[in-house]
Design an enzyme around this catalytic site. Structure first.
Site, mmCIF file in Angstrom:
data_model
loop_
_atom_site.group_PDB
_atom_site.id
_atom_site.type_symbol
_atom_site.label_atom_id
_atom_site.label_comp_id
_atom_site.label_asym_id
_atom_site.label_seq_id
_atom_site.Cartn_x
_atom_site.Cartn_y
_atom_site.Cartn_z
ATOM 1 N N HIS A 99 0.835 -1.211 0.000
ATOM 2 C CA HIS A 99 0.000 0.000 0.000
ATOM 3 C C HIS A 99 0.867 1.256 0.000
ATOM 4 C CE1 HIS A 99 -3.429 2.593 1.468
ATOM 5 N NE2 HIS A 99 -2.415 3.269 1.982
ATOM 6 N N GLU A 100 1.834 1.300 0.907
ATOM 7 C CA GLU A 100 2.674 2.502 1.014
ATOM 8 C C GLU A 100 3.520 2.686 -0.255
ATOM 9 O OE1 GLU A 100 1.980 4.580 3.197
ATOM 10 O OE2 GLU A 100 0.953 3.392 4.716
ATOM 11 N N HIS A 158 1.629 4.447 -2.923
ATOM 12 C CA HIS A 158 1.656 5.920 -2.896
ATOM 13 C C HIS A 158 2.857 6.457 -3.676
ATOM 14 C CE1 HIS A 158 -1.716 6.410 -0.267
ATOM 15 N NE2 HIS A 158 -1.144 5.860 0.777
ATOM 16 N N ASP A 189 -4.994 7.471 -1.402
ATOM 17 C CA ASP A 189 -5.800 6.609 -0.543
ATOM 18 C C ASP A 189 -7.225 6.544 -1.064
ATOM 19 O OD1 ASP A 189 -4.124 5.630 1.621
ATOM 20 O OD2 ASP A 189 -3.910 7.735 2.204
HETATM 21 ZN ZN LIG Z 1 -2.247 5.295 2.390
#
Ligand SMILES: [Zn+2]
Length: 186
Positions: free
Chosen positions: A114-115, A118, A124
């Site tokens: 997830h990170e 980014h 998000d």
């Molecule tokens: Zn996030």
């Protein structure tokens, strides 16, 4: 001598035409395929998880390749407290911080992918849908899915082909993806 010069001239002309032909047949994209060198020297116990996350992104996307030990486009840190987050300096460049306390509640691999998402240009999307990677902690601690959806992966591929707006590639900091889970008292 004349014949040799003629052959040389023909060879040069052929090369020139071939160069023109290649240029016409394959116009260069706005940004060529990017190698994102990630560095796990500060990732502590999460270095192996970073490698797994890199493989997941590499398998799901085109136009980019995450590669270890070739540089430091992306630095990955293990921290304790303060929350996991990503600091993107530009598309494919930045830092990812994995909080050991959050990684004890949520899937460390889901946090990592997830990170990194980014850093790869994704925002998000806290809609509680576990099939999405960028729903983050909104999908709860029971959600351990570490894979981007087809739409999320395609968006990253398109970003690295240079087909999305500059806002997706701007510097940004993404926090609060993983809300703390209260432990019942007593
Ligand atoms: Zn996030």
């Amino acid at each position: 001598m004349t014949s040799r010069l003629s052959r040389l001239a023909v060879a040069m002309l052929t090369t020139a035409l071939a160069t023109v032909g290649v240029t016409v047949a394959n116009p260069a994209p706005a940004s060529a395929a990017m190698t994102i060198c990630y560095n796990t020297s500060q990732a502590g116990s999460y270095a192996g998880i970073a490698n797994q996350a890199a493989s997941i992104w590499n398998n799901a996307t085109v136009n980019l390749t995450l590669s270890a030990n070739c540089g430091s486009n992306l630095r990955i840190y293990q921290i304790t407290g303060g929350g996991s987050y990503a600091q993107r300096t530009s598309l494919g460049n930045g830092r990812v911080y994995i909080d050991t306390q959050q990684a004890a509640q949520y899937s460390p691999l889901r946090i990592m992918t997830h990170e990194i998402g980014h850093i790869l240009g994704l925002p998000d999307n806290y809609n509680g849908n576990c099939s999405l990677l960028m729903s983050g902690g909104s999908a709860g601690t029971s959600c351990t899915n570490p894979y981007p959806s087809t739409a999320e992966a395609n968006r990253v591929s398109n970003l690295f082909a240079g087909t999305f707006s500059a806002t997706d590639r701007s510097a940004d900091i993404f926090r609060d993806s993983w809300p703390s889970v209260l432990t019942p008292v007593g």
